[in-house]
Design a protein around this motif. Structure first.
Motif, PDB file in Angstrom:
ATOM      1  N   THR A  21       0.848  -1.204   0.000  1.00  8.49           N
ATOM      2  CA  THR A  21       0.000   0.000   0.000  1.00  8.49           C
ATOM      3  C   THR A  21       0.878   1.246   0.000  1.00  8.49           C
ATOM      4  N   ALA A  22       2.128   1.086  -0.400  1.00 12.36           N
ATOM      5  CA  ALA A  22       3.088   2.186  -0.341  1.00 12.36           C
ATOM      6  C   ALA A  22       2.627   3.406  -1.120  1.00 12.36           C
ATOM      7  N   LEU A  23       2.050   3.192  -2.297  1.00 11.89           N
ATOM      8  CA  LEU A  23       1.615   4.331  -3.107  1.00 11.89           C
ATOM      9  C   LEU A  23       0.529   5.145  -2.410  1.00 11.89           C
ATOM     10  N   ASN A  24      -0.355   4.458  -1.700  1.00 13.29           N
ATOM     11  CA  ASN A  24      -1.367   5.164  -0.913  1.00 13.29           C
ATOM     12  C   ASN A  24      -0.714   6.032   0.160  1.00 13.29           C
ATOM     13  N   ASP A  25       0.333   5.487   0.782  1.00 10.97           N
ATOM     14  CA  ASP A  25       1.036   6.227   1.826  1.00 10.97           C
ATOM     15  C   ASP A  25       1.793   7.415   1.240  1.00 10.97           C
ATOM     16  N   VAL A  26       2.355   7.230   0.051  1.00 12.23           N
ATOM     17  CA  VAL A  26       3.055   8.329  -0.618  1.00 12.23           C
ATOM     18  C   VAL A  26       2.070   9.455  -0.927  1.00 12.23           C
ATOM     19  N   MET A  27       0.903   9.077  -1.417  1.00  8.57           N
ATOM     20  CA  MET A  27      -0.126  10.067  -1.736  1.00  8.57           C
ATOM     21  C   MET A  27      -0.542  10.825  -0.467  1.00  8.57           C
ATOM     22  N   ALA A  28      -0.721  10.110   0.622  1.00  8.75           N
ATOM     23  CA  ALA A  28      -1.114  10.745   1.888  1.00  8.75           C
ATOM     24  C   ALA A  28      -0.035  11.703   2.373  1.00  8.75           C
ATOM     25  N   SER A  29       1.219  11.295   2.213  1.00 10.97           N
ATOM     26  CA  SER A  29       2.338  12.137   2.624  1.00 10.97           C
ATOM     27  C   SER A  29       2.396  13.408   1.785  1.00 10.97           C
ATOM     28  N   LEU A  30       2.186  13.259   0.490  1.00 11.93           N
ATOM     29  CA  LEU A  30       2.201  14.408  -0.420  1.00 11.93           C
ATOM     30  C   LEU A  30       1.156  15.441  -0.006  1.00 11.93           C
ATOM     31  N   ASN A  31      -0.049  14.963   0.233  1.00 14.83           N
ATOM     32  CA  ASN A  31      -1.139  15.873   0.603  1.00 14.83           C
ATOM     33  C   ASN A  31      -0.906  16.513   1.970  1.00 14.83           C
ATOM     34  N   SER A  32      -0.461  15.732   2.929  1.00 17.59           N
ATOM     35  CA  SER A  32      -0.297  16.257   4.292  1.00 17.59           C
ATOM     36  C   SER A  32       0.878  17.229   4.377  1.00 17.59           C
ATOM     37  N   LYS A  33       1.971  16.924   3.688  1.00 22.53           N
ATOM     38  CA  LYS A  33       3.133  17.820   3.755  1.00 22.53           C
ATOM     39  C   LYS A  33       2.840  19.152   3.078  1.00 22.53           C
ATOM     40  N   ARG A  34       2.166  19.105   1.927  1.00 28.83           N
ATOM     41  CA  ARG A  34       1.842  20.369   1.254  1.00 28.83           C
ATOM     42  C   ARG A  34       0.872  21.206   2.095  1.00 28.83           C
ATOM     43  N   ALA A  35      -0.070  20.547   2.734  1.00 24.61           N
ATOM     44  CA  ALA A  35      -1.004  21.268   3.591  1.00 24.61           C
ATOM     45  C   ALA A  35      -0.268  21.898   4.771  1.00 24.61           C
ATOM     46  N   ALA A  36       0.663  21.147   5.349  1.00 24.34           N
ATOM     47  CA  ALA A  36       1.426  21.656   6.491  1.00 24.34           C
ATOM     48  C   ALA A  36       2.337  22.806   6.070  1.00 24.34           C
ATOM     49  N   ASP A  37       2.975  22.654   4.908  1.00 25.35           N
ATOM     50  CA  ASP A  37       3.865  23.711   4.412  1.00 25.35           C
ATOM     51  C   ASP A  37       3.076  24.981   4.105  1.00 25.35           C
ATOM     52  N   LEU A  38       1.928  24.801   3.478  1.00 21.52           N
ATOM     53  CA  LEU A  38       1.091  25.955   3.145  1.00 21.52           C
ATOM     54  C   LEU A  38       0.675  26.701   4.409  1.00 21.52           C
ATOM     55  N   ALA A  39       0.276  25.965   5.424  1.00 28.03           N
ATOM     56  CA  ALA A  39      -0.134  26.580   6.685  1.00 28.03           C
ATOM     57  C   ALA A  39       1.033  27.300   7.353  1.00 28.03           C
ATOM     58  N   ALA A  40       2.212  26.669   7.325  1.00 31.09           N
ATOM     59  CA  ALA A  40       3.383  27.251   7.986  1.00 31.09           C
ATOM     60  C   ALA A  40       3.839  28.533   7.293  1.00 31.09           C
ATOM     61  N   TYR A  41       3.940  28.488   5.963  1.00 25.10           N
ATOM     62  CA  TYR A  41       4.398  29.669   5.224  1.00 25.10           C
ATOM     63  C   TYR A  41       3.372  30.805   5.308  1.00 25.10           C
ATOM     64  N   VAL A 195       2.341  22.552 -12.513  1.00 28.18           N
ATOM     65  CA  VAL A 195       3.051  21.489 -13.235  1.00 28.18           C
ATOM     66  C   VAL A 195       2.046  20.372 -13.493  1.00 28.18           C
ATOM     67  N   ASN A 196       1.848  20.058 -14.753  1.00 27.45           N
ATOM     68  CA  ASN A 196       0.764  19.136 -15.132  1.00 27.45           C
ATOM     69  C   ASN A 196       0.737  17.854 -14.327  1.00 27.45           C
ATOM     70  N   VAL A 197       1.877  17.217 -14.188  1.00 28.95           N
ATOM     71  CA  VAL A 197       1.896  15.903 -13.553  1.00 28.95           C
ATOM     72  C   VAL A 197       1.543  16.008 -12.073  1.00 28.95           C
ATOM     73  N   LEU A 198       1.944  17.092 -11.403  1.00 25.01           N
ATOM     74  CA  LEU A 198       1.595  17.256  -9.991  1.00 25.01           C
ATOM     75  C   LEU A 198       0.161  17.731  -9.839  1.00 25.01           C
ATOM     76  N   ARG A 199      -0.283  18.569 -10.763  1.00 27.94           N
ATOM     77  CA  ARG A 199      -1.665  19.056 -10.697  1.00 27.94           C
ATOM     78  C   ARG A 199      -2.651  17.907 -10.781  1.00 27.94           C
ATOM     79  N   SER A 200      -2.333  16.901 -11.585  1.00 30.26           N
ATOM     80  CA  SER A 200      -3.241  15.759 -11.743  1.00 30.26           C
ATOM     81  C   SER A 200      -3.368  14.970 -10.455  1.00 30.26           C
ATOM     82  N   VAL A 201      -2.330  15.017  -9.626  1.00 31.37           N
ATOM     83  CA  VAL A 201      -2.361  14.296  -8.347  1.00 31.37           C
ATOM     84  C   VAL A 201      -3.092  15.102  -7.293  1.00 31.37           C
ATOM     85  N   LEU A 202      -2.852  16.419  -7.287  1.00 35.45           N
ATOM     86  CA  LEU A 202      -3.426  17.272  -6.246  1.00 35.45           C
ATOM     87  C   LEU A 202      -4.880  17.624  -6.501  1.00 35.45           C
TER      88      LEU A 202
END
Length: 281
Positions: A21-41, A195-202
């Motif tokens: 289930t690693a890909l699911n965990d990677v996706m969760a990490s991507l979303n949570s880190k960007r949310a945390a970074d956005l809040a911090a900045y 960036v197209n490839v990241l936008r499709s994920v987010l």
């Protein structure tokens, strides 16, 4: 059987499994880190703006002289180039200029404009986002999109310098640097979303493990590096597991006819991705 045990040990070393289930965990990490970074900045930037706004007078003509000169120069250049074709762009700049200065102050006798009320630094700072997200992408200016984006970039640069200088005068160099750092990081996050490839994920509704896999297994190092940048330590570890899992899946590593040499070849094929994820910048 011995080869299968070795294969399982290799997978275990990386916390990997073919049905991982690693890909699911990677996706969760991507979303949570960007949310945390956005809040911090955002918090970092807003804290400084609120402090300045509570103690300083509104930004006015004097504090915005660099920006106003740039806008006036750009209006002049656009009119000289082609007054008719560039008329919509000129009007956008005039409107933007008026929005920066705030309400007019009129002479009670003649009705002539004698000044402006100015805007708080919070309102002026909001115009930095307006330049990049609205002015530069206005569909009514599609016929001069490329040239006008260069215009707005020059206006953005001038306004950013005026805001930074205003903060430095009010709260000192350290506050100015902190604001600039937060503003830069937020702007980079916005760029990344385009960036197209990241936008499709987010993008809501398409944040699937399959879309994450497109980035992680991409043959473009820049795309893999962008993913790595947006993962926390746990996410990076799971990305490693996902890469090893993919190599194992492709080589049927846990199958009855498992071949470690085939697995090694599959790992080599994923060499660029593995190199970036295992040793992120």
């Amino acid at each position: 059987e011995g080869r299968k045990v070795v294969a399982q040990e290799i997978m275990s070393d990386f916390g990997a499994a073919v049905d991982s289930t690693a890909l699911n965990d990677v996706m969760a990490s991507l979303n949570s880190k960007r949310a945390a970074d956005l809040a911090a900045y955002s918090s970092q930037k807003n804290s400084i703006l609120n402090t300045v706004a509570s103690t300083a007078t509104p930004m006015n003509v004097g504090e915005l002289r660099r920006t106003l000169k740039t806008i006036n120069d750009e209006i002049k250049a656009l009119n000289n180039a082609n007054r008719v074709i560039n008329a919509p762009a000129v009007q956008k700049l005039k409107d933007f200029k008026s929005g920066l200065l705030g309400d007019e102050i009129l002479d009670p006798v003649t009705g002539a404009i004698v000044g402006y009320k100015g805007k708080s630094i919070i309102d002026v700072d909001a115009n930095l986002k307006l330049i990049g997200e609205s002015l530069a992408k206005d569909p009514s200016l599609a016929h001069i999109k490329s040239s006008f984006q260069k215009v707005t970039q020059r206006v953005y640069t001038s306004l950013k310098k005026d805001v930074r200088n205003y903060i430095e005068v009010s709260e000192g160099p350290a506050a100015a640097r902190s604001w600039q750092e937060a503003n830069y990081n937020l702007r980079e996050m916005i760029k990344e979303q385009n960036v197209n490839v990241l936008r499709s994920v987010l993008k809501t509704g398409t944040a699937t493990p399959e879309n994450v896999a497109k980035i992680l297994f991409s043959t473009k190092p820049s795309e893999v590096a962008l993913l790595a940048k947006n993962l926390d330590p746990v996410g990076l570890q799971r990305a490693k597991a996902a890469l090893i899992s993919e190599a194992a899946r492709r080589s049927n590593l846990l199958g009855t006819d498992a071949s470690l040499s085939v697995f090694v070849k599959e790992v080599e094929k994923l060499g660029k991705q593995i190199g970036i994820i295992f040793t992120p910048a």
